[in-house]
Design a protein around this motif. Structure first.
Motif: not given
Ligand code: HEC
Length: 155
Positions: A70-91
């Motif tokens: 859809q050419g929706d860069m905001q959707r991409i950045s939001k989804a990718a960020r949610a799966a980024g390092m910040a989410g993995a750090a609390d294991v």
């Protein structure tokens, strides 16, 4: 026993403890899997946690593809960020120690690449660049899944 001797024993025990810990840290808690892969053995709750993270990665991948479509860069950045390092750090560290080091490295590099995709979307990279990055990451999903499975204790 002289205090010198005691100190030596204490030092030896300390070295052994660190050695055992390092061994586990590298090797993780693994056994032969039932289909040729290596199985990581976790408590049922720990397995649930890892699988939940996996479903998060799949959902992020779907959102990235939809965003590209859809050419929706905001959707991409939001989804990718949610799966980024910040989410993995609390294991938790107990779970981390059970995961083999190769597995941890591969897993962390995928989270890192999700952050890279978020950055790319935020800095105006093209859709085809982002697709290429996502495709490279998916290679790691495939590689890891073909090597490892997760067994829960008591199952
Ligand atoms: C470091 C290794 C590793 C990486 C990288 C990895 N996975 Fe997984 N994933 C696993 C393991 C191990 C399982 C459990 C497989 C089994 O027990 O048969 C799993 C399971 C899953 C599941 C099933 C979840 C469930 O609820 O049963 C999904 C979906 C999944 N992964 C998606 C992904 C996606 C998408 C990526 C890449 C963006 C990815 N994984 C990257 C190791 C990995």
């Amino acid at each position: 026993m002289s205090s010198n001797k005691l100190a030596q024993i204490a030092l030896l025990l300390w070295v052994i403890t660190i050695g055992v810990f390092a061994w586990f840290f590298v090797r993780g808690n693994t056994t032969a899997g039932n289909d040729g892969r290596t199985a990581i053995v976790l408590q049922p709750g720990e397995r649930d946690l890892v699988l939940k993270e996996m479903r998060g990665l799949l959902a992020a991948t779907q959102q990235i593809l939809e965003g590209v479509n859809q050419g929706d860069m905001q959707r991409i950045s939001k989804a990718a960020r949610a799966a980024g390092m910040a989410g993995a750090a609390d294991v938790n560290p107990v779970l981390m120690a059970k995961l083999p080091i190769e597995f941890k490295q591969l897993g962390m590099s995928v989270h890192q690449e999700m952050d890279d995709i978020a950055n790319a979307a935020e800095t105006g990279k093209s859709s085809s660049d982002i697709l290429q990055m996502a495709s490279n990451s998916l290679n790691k999903c495939v590689a890891c899944h073909s090597s490892w499975q997760i067994n829960a204790t008591g199952q």
